[in-house]
Design a protein around this motif. Structure first.
Motif, PDB file in Angstrom:
ATOM      1  N   ASP A  61       0.851  -1.190   0.000  1.00  0.00           N
ATOM      2  CA  ASP A  61       0.000   0.000   0.000  1.00  0.00           C
ATOM      3  C   ASP A  61       0.889   1.243   0.000  1.00  0.00           C
ATOM      4  O   ASP A  61       1.936   1.275   0.665  1.00  0.00           O
ATOM      5  CB  ASP A  61      -0.898   0.003   1.240  1.00  0.00           C
ATOM      6  N   LEU A  62       0.483   2.269  -0.732  1.00  0.00           N
ATOM      7  CA  LEU A  62       1.314   3.469  -0.836  1.00  0.00           C
ATOM      8  C   LEU A  62       1.227   4.365   0.385  1.00  0.00           C
ATOM      9  O   LEU A  62       2.131   5.159   0.646  1.00  0.00           O
ATOM     10  CB  LEU A  62       0.932   4.266  -2.091  1.00  0.00           C
ATOM     11  N   GLN A  92      -4.484   9.375  -6.473  1.00  0.00           N
ATOM     12  CA  GLN A  92      -3.065   9.266  -6.123  1.00  0.00           C
ATOM     13  C   GLN A  92      -2.193   9.063  -7.362  1.00  0.00           C
ATOM     14  O   GLN A  92      -1.201   8.351  -7.322  1.00  0.00           O
ATOM     15  CB  GLN A  92      -2.830   8.096  -5.168  1.00  0.00           C
ATOM     16  N   GLU A  93      -2.554   9.711  -8.461  1.00  0.00           N
ATOM     17  CA  GLU A  93      -1.824   9.488  -9.709  1.00  0.00           C
ATOM     18  C   GLU A  93      -0.336   9.824  -9.580  1.00  0.00           C
ATOM     19  O   GLU A  93       0.524   9.082 -10.052  1.00  0.00           O
ATOM     20  CB  GLU A  93      -2.450  10.304 -10.851  1.00  0.00           C
ATOM     21  N   LYS A  94      -0.016  10.959  -8.940  1.00  0.00           N
ATOM     22  CA  LYS A  94       1.393  11.345  -8.801  1.00  0.00           C
ATOM     23  C   LYS A  94       2.158  10.314  -7.995  1.00  0.00           C
ATOM     24  O   LYS A  94       3.290   9.940  -8.343  1.00  0.00           O
ATOM     25  CB  LYS A  94       1.500  12.721  -8.143  1.00  0.00           C
ATOM     26  N   GLU A  95       1.562   9.851  -6.891  1.00  0.00           N
ATOM     27  CA  GLU A  95       2.220   8.851  -6.052  1.00  0.00           C
ATOM     28  C   GLU A  95       2.394   7.538  -6.804  1.00  0.00           C
ATOM     29  O   GLU A  95       3.414   6.855  -6.688  1.00  0.00           O
ATOM     30  CB  GLU A  95       1.419   8.629  -4.767  1.00  0.00           C
ATOM     31  N   VAL A  97       2.703   7.129 -10.097  1.00  0.00           N
ATOM     32  CA  VAL A  97       3.786   7.284 -11.069  1.00  0.00           C
ATOM     33  C   VAL A  97       5.138   7.275 -10.362  1.00  0.00           C
ATOM     34  O   VAL A  97       6.098   6.655 -10.834  1.00  0.00           O
ATOM     35  CB  VAL A  97       3.601   8.580 -11.884  1.00  0.00           C
ATOM     36  N   SER A  98       5.224   7.947  -9.213  1.00  0.00           N
ATOM     37  CA  SER A  98       6.480   7.953  -8.452  1.00  0.00           C
ATOM     38  C   SER A  98       6.869   6.548  -8.029  1.00  0.00           C
ATOM     39  O   SER A  98       8.055   6.181  -8.055  1.00  0.00           O
ATOM     40  CB  SER A  98       6.348   8.848  -7.213  1.00  0.00           C
ATOM     41  N   ALA A  99       5.873   5.738  -7.640  1.00  0.00           N
ATOM     42  CA  ALA A  99       6.149   4.354  -7.230  1.00  0.00           C
ATOM     43  C   ALA A  99       6.677   3.536  -8.398  1.00  0.00           C
ATOM     44  O   ALA A  99       7.632   2.766  -8.254  1.00  0.00           O
ATOM     45  CB  ALA A  99       4.878   3.723  -6.668  1.00  0.00           C
ATOM     46  N   LEU A 100       6.087   3.710  -9.566  1.00  0.00           N
ATOM     47  CA  LEU A 100       6.546   2.984 -10.748  1.00  0.00           C
ATOM     48  C   LEU A 100       7.938   3.453 -11.166  1.00  0.00           C
ATOM     49  O   LEU A 100       8.791   2.648 -11.533  1.00  0.00           O
ATOM     50  CB  LEU A 100       5.547   3.157 -11.887  1.00  0.00           C
ATOM     51  N   THR A 223      -2.587   1.215 -23.063  1.00  0.00           N
ATOM     52  CA  THR A 223      -2.436   2.498 -22.376  1.00  0.00           C
ATOM     53  C   THR A 223      -2.855   2.363 -20.926  1.00  0.00           C
ATOM     54  O   THR A 223      -3.898   1.782 -20.616  1.00  0.00           O
ATOM     55  CB  THR A 223      -3.321   3.568 -23.049  1.00  0.00           C
ATOM     56  N   GLU A 224      -2.023   2.894 -20.032  1.00  0.00           N
ATOM     57  CA  GLU A 224      -2.388   3.020 -18.621  1.00  0.00           C
ATOM     58  C   GLU A 224      -2.655   4.504 -18.402  1.00  0.00           C
ATOM     59  O   GLU A 224      -1.722   5.291 -18.281  1.00  0.00           O
ATOM     60  CB  GLU A 224      -1.244   2.539 -17.720  1.00  0.00           C
ATOM     61  N   PRO A 225      -3.932   4.926 -18.381  1.00  0.00           N
ATOM     62  CA  PRO A 225      -4.272   6.353 -18.375  1.00  0.00           C
ATOM     63  C   PRO A 225      -3.570   7.152 -17.277  1.00  0.00           C
ATOM     64  O   PRO A 225      -3.579   6.766 -16.106  1.00  0.00           O
ATOM     65  CB  PRO A 225      -5.790   6.342 -18.162  1.00  0.00           C
ATOM     66  N   GLY A 226      -2.929   8.245 -17.689  1.00  0.00           N
ATOM     67  CA  GLY A 226      -2.254   9.119 -16.751  1.00  0.00           C
ATOM     68  C   GLY A 226      -0.945   8.581 -16.212  1.00  0.00           C
ATOM     69  O   GLY A 226      -0.274   9.239 -15.411  1.00  0.00           O
ATOM     70  N   VAL A 227      -0.543   7.384 -16.655  1.00  0.00           N
ATOM     71  CA  VAL A 227       0.636   6.725 -16.086  1.00  0.00           C
ATOM     72  C   VAL A 227       1.660   6.403 -17.162  1.00  0.00           C
ATOM     73  O   VAL A 227       2.808   6.820 -17.116  1.00  0.00           O
ATOM     74  CB  VAL A 227       0.246   5.429 -15.327  1.00  0.00           C
ATOM     75  N   GLY A 228       1.254   5.597 -18.161  1.00  0.00           N
ATOM     76  CA  GLY A 228       2.187   5.168 -19.196  1.00  0.00           C
ATOM     77  C   GLY A 228       1.610   4.078 -20.056  1.00  0.00           C
ATOM     78  O   GLY A 228       0.431   4.118 -20.414  1.00  0.00           O
ATOM     79  N   TYR A 229       2.416   3.067 -20.361  1.00  0.00           N
ATOM     80  CA  TYR A 229       2.006   1.981 -21.246  1.00  0.00           C
ATOM     81  C   TYR A 229       2.578   0.657 -20.749  1.00  0.00           C
ATOM     82  O   TYR A 229       3.544   0.633 -19.980  1.00  0.00           O
ATOM     83  CB  TYR A 229       2.502   2.211 -22.687  1.00  0.00           C
ATOM     84  N   ARG A 230       1.975  -0.437 -21.237  1.00  0.00           N
ATOM     85  CA  ARG A 230       2.534  -1.767 -20.948  1.00  0.00           C
ATOM     86  C   ARG A 230       2.349  -2.652 -22.174  1.00  0.00           C
ATOM     87  O   ARG A 230       1.377  -2.496 -22.929  1.00  0.00           O
ATOM     88  CB  ARG A 230       1.881  -2.411 -19.729  1.00  0.00           C
TER      89      ARG A 230
END
Length: 235
Positions: A61-62, A92-95, A97-100, A223-230
């Motif tokens: 958990d973040l 928690q989009e910023k958190e 992305v920071s975690a990834l 697409t992972e919205p607001g995050v990136g891609y996989r």
């Protein structure tokens, strides 16, 4: 109980979460599907649990009482590449992305379904079991030979530009893992381009036009919205 991976020794997971209800839910779901669980209620105990138990995957958990989930990831990544799935709340989009960016492999946003949780864990475990040095990759209709720099869709060979190939190679090396916009831009275009997300959108579109059977409805490059891609791991 035999694990879903079919092995004699089922994968062990460490769950790091300070909410008793969430820990109980995760324990019941995971152990009910053959995954032994070790629990930790804060970041310090979580890092220790990973060090002592050497799990096959971590669910983190973040929001923790003693340190951020991102800091937990950084500490674990100092000595371990164990797959890490982070749990985040809405907004928690910023958190996330920071975690990834810090080294997490995947994420789930609360509330989440148990089937989705299990599916994400299976993908992480599959990634961890893939031969690290194998140059051959297959997912669905896509086949890639990294040693020969060749690729095929449904047996038909395709040709990519240098940048398109560099982008695909990055996804293949991290297949199944969420890559953030920043991670991709830094790897393919360099650290001075980490804010140039328009580069990425253009090249993702070009790559989908070539590797997807239906580019408008991608199955491989997601697409992972607001995050990136996989790059999805398909049978």
């Amino acid at each position: 109980m035999e694990s879903e991976t079919g092995g004699e020794h089922p994968p062990r997971l460490v769950v790091i979460d300070d909410e008793p209800q969430i820990r109980r839910l995760l324990q019941l779901a995971l152990e009910g599907h053959g995954y032994p669980v070790v629990e930790a209620v804060n970041g310090r105990d979580g890092v220790l649990a990973v060090a002592q138990n050497r799990p096959d995957a971590v669910v983190l958990d973040l929001l923790l009482p003693d340190m951020s989930g991102v800091e937990v990831i950084r500490r674990i990544r100092e000595w371990s590449e164990v797959p890490i799935l982070v749990l985040s709340a809405l907004g928690q989009e910023k958190e996330k992305v920071s975690a990834l960016d810090a080294g997490a492999d995947d994420y789930l946003t609360k509330p989440f379904g148990i089937e989705e949780l299990l599916a994400r864990i299976r993908v992480m475990l599959r990634r961890a079991l893939r031969p690290a040095e194998s140059p051959l990759f297959r997912s669905g209709a896509l086949e890639v030979d990294l040693s020969a720099r060749r690729l095929w869709i449904k047996g038909e060979e395709l040709h990519l530009t240098g940048t398109e190939y560099a982008l695909l190679r990055l996804f293949v090396r991290h297949a199944g893992k969420v890559l953030t916009h920043r991670q991709i831009l830094q790897e393919v275009w360099g650290p001075k381009s980490v804010e140039q997300t328009h580069y990425l959108r253009v090249y993702i579109g070009r790559l989908r036009d070539k590797i997807e059977v239906e580019p408008a409805r991608p199955l491989l490059l997601l697409t992972e919205p607001g995050v990136g891609y996989r790059l999805a791991l398909l049978d």
